[in-house]
Design a protein around this motif. Structure first.
Motif, PDB file in Angstrom:
ATOM      1  N   LEU A 167      -5.053   7.078  -6.038  1.00  0.00           N
ATOM      2  CA  LEU A 167      -4.121   6.294  -5.240  1.00  0.00           C
ATOM      3  C   LEU A 167      -3.085   7.238  -4.651  1.00  0.00           C
ATOM      4  CD1 LEU A 167      -3.633   3.305  -4.540  1.00  0.00           C
ATOM      5  CD2 LEU A 167      -2.008   3.239  -6.414  1.00  0.00           C
ATOM      6  N   SER A 168      -2.984   7.266  -3.341  1.00  0.00           N
ATOM      7  CA  SER A 168      -2.091   8.209  -2.679  1.00  0.00           C
ATOM      8  C   SER A 168      -0.632   7.780  -2.820  1.00  0.00           C
ATOM      9  CB  SER A 168      -2.455   8.345  -1.201  1.00  0.00           C
ATOM     10  OG  SER A 168      -2.119   7.155  -0.507  1.00  0.00           O
ATOM     11  N   ALA A 169       0.267   8.726  -2.625  1.00  0.00           N
ATOM     12  CA  ALA A 169       1.700   8.431  -2.660  1.00  0.00           C
ATOM     13  C   ALA A 169       2.080   7.412  -1.593  1.00  0.00           C
ATOM     14  CB  ALA A 169       2.508   9.721  -2.513  1.00  0.00           C
ATOM     15  N   ILE A 178      -3.479  -1.785   4.200  1.00  0.00           N
ATOM     16  CA  ILE A 178      -3.009  -0.643   3.414  1.00  0.00           C
ATOM     17  C   ILE A 178      -4.213   0.174   2.971  1.00  0.00           C
ATOM     18  CG2 ILE A 178      -1.841   0.092   1.296  1.00  0.00           C
ATOM     19  CD1 ILE A 178      -0.177  -2.477   1.453  1.00  0.00           C
ATOM     20  N   PHE A 179      -4.176   1.470   3.260  1.00  0.00           N
ATOM     21  CA  PHE A 179      -5.220   2.371   2.780  1.00  0.00           C
ATOM     22  C   PHE A 179      -4.789   2.933   1.434  1.00  0.00           C
ATOM     23  CE2 PHE A 179      -6.098   2.340   7.320  1.00  0.00           C
ATOM     24  CZ  PHE A 179      -7.446   2.036   7.283  1.00  0.00           C
ATOM     25  N   PRO A 210       0.205 -14.817   3.505  1.00  0.00           N
ATOM     26  CA  PRO A 210      -0.137 -13.646   4.321  1.00  0.00           C
ATOM     27  C   PRO A 210      -1.241 -12.820   3.664  1.00  0.00           C
ATOM     28  CG  PRO A 210       1.957 -13.306   3.206  1.00  0.00           C
ATOM     29  CD  PRO A 210       1.529 -14.713   2.910  1.00  0.00           C
ATOM     30  N   LEU A 211      -2.051 -12.174   4.504  1.00  0.00           N
ATOM     31  CA  LEU A 211      -3.144 -11.344   4.024  1.00  0.00           C
ATOM     32  C   LEU A 211      -2.714  -9.886   3.981  1.00  0.00           C
ATOM     33  CD1 LEU A 211      -6.132 -12.777   6.080  1.00  0.00           C
ATOM     34  CD2 LEU A 211      -5.492 -13.328   3.747  1.00  0.00           C
ATOM     35  N   VAL A 212      -3.034  -9.225   2.879  1.00  0.00           N
ATOM     36  CA  VAL A 212      -2.849  -7.782   2.756  1.00  0.00           C
ATOM     37  C   VAL A 212      -4.229  -7.213   2.470  1.00  0.00           C
ATOM     38  CG1 VAL A 212      -1.747  -5.904   1.490  1.00  0.00           C
ATOM     39  CG2 VAL A 212      -0.489  -8.033   1.900  1.00  0.00           C
ATOM     40  N   PHE A 213      -4.787  -6.528   3.473  1.00  0.00           N
ATOM     41  CA  PHE A 213      -6.098  -5.917   3.316  1.00  0.00           C
ATOM     42  C   PHE A 213      -5.934  -4.565   2.638  1.00  0.00           C
ATOM     43  CE2 PHE A 213      -6.574  -8.603   7.121  1.00  0.00           C
ATOM     44  CZ  PHE A 213      -7.609  -9.410   6.699  1.00  0.00           C
ATOM     45  N   LEU A 214      -6.771  -4.300   1.645  1.00  0.00           N
ATOM     46  CA  LEU A 214      -6.773  -3.020   0.939  1.00  0.00           C
ATOM     47  C   LEU A 214      -8.094  -2.339   1.222  1.00  0.00           C
ATOM     48  CD1 LEU A 214      -5.379  -4.188  -2.522  1.00  0.00           C
ATOM     49  CD2 LEU A 214      -4.095  -3.215  -0.613  1.00  0.00           C
ATOM     50  N   SER A 215      -8.037  -1.073   1.624  1.00  0.00           N
ATOM     51  CA  SER A 215      -9.266  -0.378   1.991  1.00  0.00           C
ATOM     52  C   SER A 215      -9.215   1.069   1.520  1.00  0.00           C
ATOM     53  CB  SER A 215      -9.450  -0.401   3.512  1.00  0.00           C
ATOM     54  OG  SER A 215     -10.649   0.258   3.873  1.00  0.00           O
ATOM     55  N   THR A 216     -10.402   1.603   1.299  1.00  0.00           N
ATOM     56  CA  THR A 216     -10.491   3.038   1.070  1.00  0.00           C
ATOM     57  C   THR A 216     -10.440   3.727   2.424  1.00  0.00           C
ATOM     58  OG1 THR A 216     -12.889   2.910   1.094  1.00  0.00           O
ATOM     59  CG2 THR A 216     -11.807   2.793  -1.061  1.00  0.00           C
ATOM     60  N   HIS A 217     -10.164   4.997   2.411  1.00  0.00           N
ATOM     61  CA  HIS A 217      -9.937   5.740   3.647  1.00  0.00           C
ATOM     62  C   HIS A 217     -10.948   6.869   3.728  1.00  0.00           C
ATOM     63  CE1 HIS A 217      -6.716   7.293   6.549  1.00  0.00           C
ATOM     64  NE2 HIS A 217      -6.908   6.038   6.870  1.00  0.00           N
ATOM     65  N   LYS A 218     -11.937   6.732   4.601  1.00  0.00           N
ATOM     66  CA  LYS A 218     -12.963   7.757   4.751  1.00  0.00           C
ATOM     67  C   LYS A 218     -12.685   8.677   5.933  1.00  0.00           C
ATOM     68  CE  LYS A 218     -15.897   5.872   1.712  1.00  0.00           C
ATOM     69  NZ  LYS A 218     -15.082   5.521   0.604  1.00  0.00           N
ATOM     70  N   SER A 219     -11.993   8.161   6.944  1.00  0.00           N
ATOM     71  CA  SER A 219     -11.774   8.899   8.178  1.00  0.00           C
ATOM     72  C   SER A 219     -10.443   8.468   8.790  1.00  0.00           C
ATOM     73  CB  SER A 219     -12.919   8.591   9.149  1.00  0.00           C
ATOM     74  OG  SER A 219     -12.578   8.928  10.465  1.00  0.00           O
TER      75      SER A 219
END
Length: 174
Positions: free
Chosen positions: A138-140, A127-128, A38-47
């Motif tokens: 890294l957010s909670a 996941i952002f 399975p793929l887990v995409f990790l991304s930063t969150h700009k908006s």
């Protein structure tokens, strides 16, 4: 279908153009071709629109609509409802406030089982890593989501996951 059409209309009104980075797209497509993982995409969150935009882009490339992890920071009930219809997964409010690995109760157990099933059925998960406008932290909620993925692998629900970094850059953040 109606939801996809509405999303396309919304994105067309918000963005003049969307450009895909060929190298990143090739990497994502190569990762998607890995059988049985399975793929887990990790991304930063700009908006707050990142989840909608990434979901649409991944879907348009034939990768399916990922389950988008959402923290409590989603501002409006309308956006929360739209994300829910598009496959958004929301942390129970109590889990988002706790950073320890102690008992999360029934909502945490249900969410952990749901994440295991998403991974076991090889649906992509997005996941952002932080909440806008906070950067470099890294957010909670990200820690909680990553802990659920780690626990699924550790407990043998899935043999492995493939972590795929994806990113969005804006000329002007919407």
């Amino acid at each position: 279908r109606l939801c996809n059409w509405a999303l396309l209309k919304l994105l067309n009104r918000l963005f003049l153009s969307v450009q895909l980075h060929r190298g990143q797209l090739e990497m994502v497509l190569r990762a998607a071709g890995t059988p049985g993982v399975p793929l887990v995409f990790l991304s930063t969150h700009k908006s707050q629109l990142d989840g909608l935009l990434l979901s649409f882009l991944l879907f348009s490339q034939g990768l399916g609509v990922p389950r988008v992890t959402v923290g409590e920071q989603v501002c409006s009930p309308l956006l929360r409802a739209l994300l829910g219809r598009l496959g958004g997964i929301f942390l129970p409010s109590r889990m988002e406030q706790t950073l320890s690995d102690r008992d999360e109760g029934l909502p945490g157990a249900v969410l952990a089982t749901y994440v295991e099933e998403v991974l076991r059925s090889r649906q992509p998960l997005l996941i952002f890593l932080e909440e806008p406008p906070v950067a470099l932290c890294l957010s909670a909620p990200a820690r909680e989501w990553l802990a659920l993925v780690y626990r699924a692998v550790r407990d043998g629900a899935v043999p492995d996951v493939l972590l795929v970094p994806v990113g969005i850059a804006y000329d002007v953040v919407p």
